[in-house]
Design an enzyme around this catalytic site. Structure first.
Site, mmCIF file in Angstrom:
data_model
loop_
_atom_site.group_PDB
_atom_site.id
_atom_site.type_symbol
_atom_site.label_atom_id
_atom_site.label_comp_id
_atom_site.label_asym_id
_atom_site.label_seq_id
_atom_site.Cartn_x
_atom_site.Cartn_y
_atom_site.Cartn_z
ATOM 1 N N GLY A 69 14.809 -56.901 -32.176
ATOM 2 C CA GLY A 69 14.910 -55.810 -33.143
ATOM 3 C C GLY A 69 13.550 -55.416 -33.701
ATOM 4 O O GLY A 69 13.237 -54.225 -33.836
ATOM 5 N N ASN A 149 21.710 -56.136 -43.790
ATOM 6 C CA ASN A 149 21.853 -57.526 -43.351
ATOM 7 C C ASN A 149 22.184 -58.491 -44.477
ATOM 8 O O ASN A 149 22.731 -59.562 -44.232
ATOM 9 C CB ASN A 149 20.582 -57.998 -42.624
ATOM 10 C CG ASN A 149 19.311 -57.659 -43.368
ATOM 11 O OD1 ASN A 149 19.126 -56.548 -43.848
ATOM 12 N ND2 ASN A 149 18.428 -58.624 -43.490
ATOM 13 N N GLN A 179 22.347 -54.996 -37.217
ATOM 14 C CA GLN A 179 23.522 -55.699 -37.768
ATOM 15 C C GLN A 179 24.814 -54.923 -37.518
ATOM 16 O O GLN A 179 25.875 -55.298 -38.024
ATOM 17 C CB GLN A 179 23.344 -55.929 -39.276
ATOM 18 C CG GLN A 179 22.181 -56.841 -39.630
ATOM 19 C CD GLN A 179 22.432 -58.310 -39.308
ATOM 20 O OE1 GLN A 179 23.562 -58.723 -39.024
ATOM 21 N NE2 GLN A 179 21.379 -59.109 -39.328
ATOM 22 N N SER A 199 19.508 -55.888 -31.324
ATOM 23 C CA SER A 199 18.921 -57.193 -31.023
ATOM 24 C C SER A 199 19.984 -58.120 -30.430
ATOM 25 O O SER A 199 21.134 -58.113 -30.882
ATOM 26 C CB SER A 199 18.367 -57.785 -32.329
ATOM 27 O OG SER A 199 17.898 -59.087 -32.104
ATOM 28 N N HIS A 201 20.137 -61.562 -30.359
ATOM 29 C CA HIS A 201 20.536 -62.859 -30.947
ATOM 30 C C HIS A 201 21.526 -62.737 -32.102
ATOM 31 O O HIS A 201 21.936 -63.746 -32.683
ATOM 32 C CB HIS A 201 19.307 -63.691 -31.335
ATOM 33 C CG HIS A 201 18.541 -63.218 -32.532
ATOM 34 N ND1 HIS A 201 18.588 -63.868 -33.736
ATOM 35 C CD2 HIS A 201 17.700 -62.180 -32.710
ATOM 36 C CE1 HIS A 201 17.792 -63.260 -34.606
ATOM 37 N NE2 HIS A 201 17.243 -62.230 -34.004
ATOM 38 N N CYS A 323 14.282 -63.836 -42.899
ATOM 39 C CA CYS A 323 12.850 -63.512 -42.939
ATOM 40 C C CYS A 323 12.265 -63.705 -44.333
ATOM 41 O O CYS A 323 11.067 -63.884 -44.492
ATOM 42 C CB CYS A 323 12.613 -62.073 -42.513
ATOM 43 S SG CYS A 323 13.197 -61.756 -40.871
HETATM 44 N N1 PLP Z 1 16.840 -55.347 -38.576
HETATM 45 C C1 PLP Z 1 17.817 -56.034 -39.202
HETATM 46 C C2 PLP Z 1 18.792 -55.281 -40.058
HETATM 47 C C3 PLP Z 1 17.919 -57.410 -39.045
HETATM 48 O O1 PLP Z 1 18.891 -58.080 -39.682
HETATM 49 C C4 PLP Z 1 16.974 -58.073 -38.218
HETATM 50 C C5 PLP Z 1 17.019 -59.541 -38.066
HETATM 51 O O2 PLP Z 1 17.468 -60.263 -38.908
HETATM 52 C C6 PLP Z 1 15.976 -57.311 -37.583
HETATM 53 C C7 PLP Z 1 15.952 -55.958 -37.790
HETATM 54 C C8 PLP Z 1 14.959 -57.963 -36.689
HETATM 55 O O3 PLP Z 1 15.526 -58.332 -35.458
HETATM 56 P P1 PLP Z 1 14.867 -59.490 -34.550
HETATM 57 O O4 PLP Z 1 15.115 -60.783 -35.258
HETATM 58 O O5 PLP Z 1 15.566 -59.393 -33.251
HETATM 59 O O6 PLP Z 1 13.411 -59.163 -34.444
#
Ligand code: PLP
Length: 375
Positions: A69, A149, A179, A199, A201, A323
């Site tokens: 993502g 998220n 999400q 994404s 995972h 994160c």
């Molecule tokens: N965008 C959202 C809403 C997410 O929840 C996440 C990951 O938690 C990402 C982007 C980033 O994705 P990735 O972990 O595959 O880089």
């Protein structure tokens, strides 16, 4: 083990593991090689792209595989901003986006772009009126998430697409649907959407694989240059094992979509019945629109300490975005929650493999935590 942190990441589906292993041990050729090992890998690349594209109801040629993502979002935002910079410098996003969007926007600000960050209301939603008001003649890009998220709210991405294209036809529109995949139907072609990020995972594929939908009439410069793979949009030898796993996960999730959604809905109802019964003073944060994510505060019980107590009972949840690594949630802050609510917030996120027993274990562990922490 009771894993209830599926917005952070999910376990990998057995079919995805099998697909990846095959591409690592048997069909391990490079899809650019001209011999049959290469063409076998190329065939898997094509089939996997079709499987992911069918989850987005788009053409396979509109999908670029990325490392996840974050890379998809960076490719979309920097590509769109650089492409449109001669028409204007104004970008619209929200205060409650994922760090990938917020930090890409921060970097664009350092490069002379002007970013408007829309606020969320107390329920965790953004309003179409605020979006309309933020639009300017020099707006060249909007990036909005589909599902938040941390709290599971859904944003009006379809209406935003209509207004954006009506008022600023040159502006490009990116949706962060990381999400949303297999939580809601994703139809970028119907949303006036130019780019959309997903994404692997979050849906049962391994970490390190994602995709960016780019509408076939849209051309943005690539983020990574090199050997010209992925139609020149993402150079670098394709991560075929991960791509095959992503394709396999999409096939499985598509097949079970309806029963999975019903199951998660049941889990969510059961969670809230139990919570209201066992810990009636629980405070729900935001008004989630999907059953996969619940965020609540147990004021007086610090999240970090509660997480450890839950972990000692083999229950795994989170206090917000993975994160954020324990930092104060920018989402709950933007919604105007008090510090004691933010400090005691917990996020529960379901995947189809979760069971009612997982919820029972969570409630039992929460009650233990409350007994220890609440005075
Ligand atoms: N965008 C959202 C809403 C997410 O929840 C996440 C990951 O938690 C990402 C982007 C980033 O994705 P990735 O972990 O595959 O880089």
């Amino acid at each position: 083990m009771h894993y209830l942190d599926n917005s952070a990441t999910t376990s990998v589906l057995p079919e995805a593991i099998e697909a990846a292993i095959k591409m690592m041990c048997v069909n391990f050729g490079n899809p650019s090689s001209l011999h049959s090992m290469g063409t076998d890998a190329l065939h898997t690349l094509k089939k996997s792209r079709e499987a992911v594209a069918s989850a987005l109801s788009c053409d396979a040629s509109e999908l670029v595989f990325t490392s996840g993502g974050t890379e998809s979002i960076n490719t979309a935002l920097f590509g769109a901003a650089y492409k449109n910079r001669h028409y204007g410098r104004h970008i619209i996003t929200t205060q409650i986006e994922h760090a990938a969007t917020l930090n890409a926007c921060k970097r664009l600000e350092q490069q002379g772009f002007d970013v408007t960050y829309l606020c969320a209301d107390q329920s965790g939603h953004i309003s179409i009126e605020d979006f309309l008001q933020a639009l300017r003649q020099d707006t060249i890009l909007a990036s909005i998430m589909l599902v938040n998220n941390e709290i599971g709210t859904v944003f009006p991405v379809d209406q935003i697409g209509v207004v954006l294209k009506r008022k600023c036809p040159r502006a490009l529109y990116h949706i962060d649907a990381v999400q949303g995949l297999f939580r809601l139907p994703l139809t970028p072609n119907k949303w006036n959407c130019d780019m959309l990020s997903i994404s692997g995972h979050k849906i049962g594929a391994p970490k390190g694989i994602g995709a960016l939908y780019i509408n076939k009439n849209v051309h943005i410069p690539p983020y990574l240059v090199g050997g010209g793979q992925e139609s020149g949009m993402r150079s670098g030898t394709e991560a075929i094992p991960n791509i095959a796993a992503f394709g396999a996960a999409c096939r499985i999730r598509c097949e079970h979509l309806e029963s999975d959604l019903n199951h998660v809905d049941q889990l969510n109802k059961y969670l809230w019945d139990c919570l209201m019964h066992e810990i009636p003073w629980v405070q729900k944060n935001g008004a989630p629109d999907i059953p996969h994510v619940s965020n609540f505060s147990l004021c007086g019980c610090k999240s970090e300490v509660m997480l450890r107590i839950l972990e000692s009972e083999q229950v795994f949840v989170s206090s917000g975005s993975a994160c954020a690594k324990g930092h104060e949630s920018h989402v709950l802050k933007s919604m105007g929650l008090r510090k004691d609510q933010i400090d005691s917030a917990l996020r529960i996120s379901f995947a189809p493999f979760n069971t009612l027993e997982d919820v029972d274990a969570l409630i039992k562990a929460l009650k233990k935590g409350v007994k220890m922490l609440k005075r």
